[in-house]
Scaffold this active site. Structure first.
Site, short mmCIF file in Angstrom:
data_model
loop_
_atom_site.label_atom_id
_atom_site.label_comp_id
_atom_site.label_asym_id
_atom_site.label_seq_id
_atom_site.Cartn_x
_atom_site.Cartn_y
_atom_site.Cartn_z
N ILE A 229 48.82 28.33 9.24
CA ILE A 229 48.41 29.51 9.46
C ILE A 229 47.12 29.62 9.45
O ILE A 229 47.03 29.58 7.29
CB ILE A 229 49.30 30.29 9.57
CG1 ILE A 229 50.24 30.79 11.16
CG2 ILE A 229 48.22 31.95 9.21
CD1 ILE A 229 51.25 31.54 9.68
N SER A 230 45.83 29.14 9.50
CA SER A 230 44.91 30.27 8.65
C SER A 230 44.37 29.01 7.98
O SER A 230 43.65 27.82 8.49
CB SER A 230 45.07 31.13 7.66
OG SER A 230 43.53 31.68 6.84
N LEU A 231 44.10 28.36 6.39
CA LEU A 231 43.56 27.20 6.31
C LEU A 231 44.34 26.33 6.56
O LEU A 231 43.94 25.09 6.73
CB LEU A 231 43.78 27.13 4.45
CG LEU A 231 43.33 25.57 3.73
CD1 LEU A 231 41.98 25.65 4.34
CD2 LEU A 231 43.83 25.94 2.64
#
Length: 397
Positions: A229-231
Site C-alpha cells: 500500500i502507498s509506498l
C-alpha cells in the site's frame, strides 16, 4: 465533500473515516473531531485525537469490567485507530516521547479488542536477521482447517500492521484467505521501537515473511499474494522481482520511483543544491501541512536528521527490476491519486509479466489514494481481481 480546507487533514480524516466499515472508527466521532480542528495545527490534531482515544479506552475498560465484552472490543478497536492517528503530525522532533507512547497505547488497545472480533487475529513474531518483525495472522472465525490462499500485506510510508488488519486484512479474511500483515523496517512498531529505517532491498524483508508463512498449516504455498500500500506500491514490486514464490502482486497504488515523487515537491533537490533546497523546504513547512508532515515523517522513517538527506535517500526506491517480476500483477491508478500522479503507468509499462492497470474512478467512490474512505467499494474491485488471479473463486469461508 471536503472534511477540511487543509488538504492533509482532509485526507487523513477521510482515511480514518473509511475504517468505520470494519469498526475502526465511528462516523460521528470523526466528524466531531473534524469540526474542532484548526488547519495547520499539529498540536491541536494530537490533542483532539488523543483525548478521544483516552476517553474511549476508559469506556472500554468499564464495559469489559461489567462483562460487556463485545462493546469493549468495539470500543478498544476505535481507540486503537485514534491513538494511531494522533501522533501523525508530531514528527518534527523524532524523539518526542508521545510518538512512542501513542504507538504503544494503540497496540495495547488493539490487542484488547481482539477477543471480541469476528476474526481470529494472532500476533506473531517473524524471524528476521537475528531479530523479528511483528505481525498478525488474520482469518475469519469458522474458516475450515487446511491450506488456504494467502495474502501477505505491508503498508508504506506511514501505515502500520494494525491498520492493515482492518483493510485489506478483514476484507481478505472474509473471502477465505489466510492473511499475514506485518510491519517492516521504517514502519509502525519497528521504526518506533527499534529505529530500524526503511531499506530499498525490500525482498530481504518480504522473503523472510514468506518463509514464516510457509511454516504454517493454513498457508497454500502455490497461492501466495503480496499487496503493498502507498509506498508499498514500489516496495512490493521490488520484492516480487526477486522472490518467485509470489503468485499474484497488487501495487496499491502503483509506484515506479519514490524519488521522482518526493523531488517533484521540492525541485531544488534535483540539482543537489543544499542551500536552495533548505530555503525551499523552510518556506514550505511554514505554510503547507502536507509538506511539513512529509519531511518530518520522512526523517523518522528513513533514519536521517535533515530534509536534504531524506529526499536524496529515496533515490534507490525504484522498481528498476520490474521486468523480472513473474507474478500476475495488478497496478492501481486512482483518478484523484494526489500523491503518485503518472507513477502507476510508469510501473505498468516497466512490467513484462501478466498485468492489469486498473483505473479507480471517483464516480465509483474509489478515486482517492489507496481508496481512502472506500474500503467496501475498493475491496470489491481488488479482491474480485485477486480471486481470479489466485483461482480462489470456489473458496468459501
Amino acid at each position: 465533500m471536503k472534511l477540511s480546507i487543509d488538504h492533509s487533514h482532509h485526507f487523513e480524516l477521510l482515511r480514518i473515516l473509511g475504517h468505520a466499515y470494519y469498526g475502526g472508527s465511528d462516523v460521528q466521532e470523526v466528524l466531531q473531531i473534524a469540526g474542532r480542528l484548526t488547519p495547520g495545527d499539529d498540536e491541536g490534531w494530537y490533542e483532539a485525537w488523543n483525548a478521544l482515544a483516552e476517553s474511549l479506552k476508559v469506556t472500554a475498560d468499564e464495559a469489559q469490567e461489567k462483562g460487556h465484552l463485545k462493546s469493549a472490543s468495539q470500543t478498544y478497536l476505535r481507540a486503537a485507530m485514534y491513538f494511531m492517528i494522533s501522533d501523525f503530525y508530531l514528527h518534527a522532533n523524532t524523539d518526542d516521547p508521545r510518538i512512542l507512547a501513542s504507538g504503544r497505547a494503540s497496540r495495547a488497545a488493539f490487542m484488547a479488542a481482539i477477543p471480541g472480533l469476528d476474526f481470529e487475529v494472532a500476533r506473531v513474531e517473524i524471524p528476521y536477521e537475528g531479530a523479528w518483525l511483528p505481525g498478525y495472522v488474520v482469518k475469519k472465525k469458522g474458516t475450515p482447517a487446511g491450506k488456504r490462499p494467502t495474502l501477505i500485506c505491508h503498508s508504506g510510508f506511514d501505515g502500520n500492521k494494525e491498520e492493515l488488519v482492518l483493510f485489506p486484512g478483514m476484507a481478505a479474511a472474509e473471502r477465505g484467505y489466510t492473511v499475514v500483515a506485518f510491519d517492516g523496517p521504517g514502519q509502525g512498531e519497528v521504526v518506533r521501537e527499534t529505529r530500524r529505517a526503511f531499506r530499498p532491498d525490500w525482498d530481504k524483508v518480504v522473503s523472510p515473511v514468506i518463509d514464516f508463512a510457509l511454516t504454517r498449516a493454513d498457508v497454500d504455498p502455490s497461492r501466495i499474494a503480496l499487496l503493498g500500500i502507498s509506498l508499498g506500491g514500489v516496495l512490493a514490486p521490488i520484492a516480487a522481482a526477486k522472490d518467485r514464490r509470489i503468485r499474484a502482486l497488487v501495487a496499491n497504488g502503483g509506484l515506479y520511483s519514490f524519488y521522482d515523487v518526493v523531488s517533484a515537491r521540492f525541485p531544488e533537490a534535483v540539482p543537489a543544491n543544499r542551500e536552495r533546497f533548505d530555503q525551499a523546504v523552510n518556506a514550505a513547512i511554514k505554510t503547507d501541512t502536507m509538506s511539513r508532515w512529509a519531511i518530518n515523517h520522512g526523517k523518522l522513517v528513513f533514519g536521517v536528521d535533515n530534509a536534504f538527506d531524506y529526499v536524496n535517500s529515496t533515490k534507490p526506491y525504484v522498481a528498476a527490476d520490474a521486468a523480472q517480476v513473474r507474478a500476475t500483477t495488478l497496478v492501481i491508478d486512482s483518478e484523484q491519486e494526489g500523491f503518485f500522479e503518472g507513477q502507476p503507468q510508469k510501473l505498468y509499462d516497466a512490467l513484462t509479466c501478466e498485468k492489469t492497470l486498473m483505473h479507480f474512478p471517483s464516480s465509483e467512490a474509489v478515486g482517492e489514494h489507496c481508496q481512502a474512505g472506500a474500503e467496501a467499494a475498493g475491496g470489491r474491485k481488488i479482491f474480485d481481481w485477486l480471486d481470479e488471479a489466485m483461482d480462489v473463486k470456489s473458496v468459501k469461508p
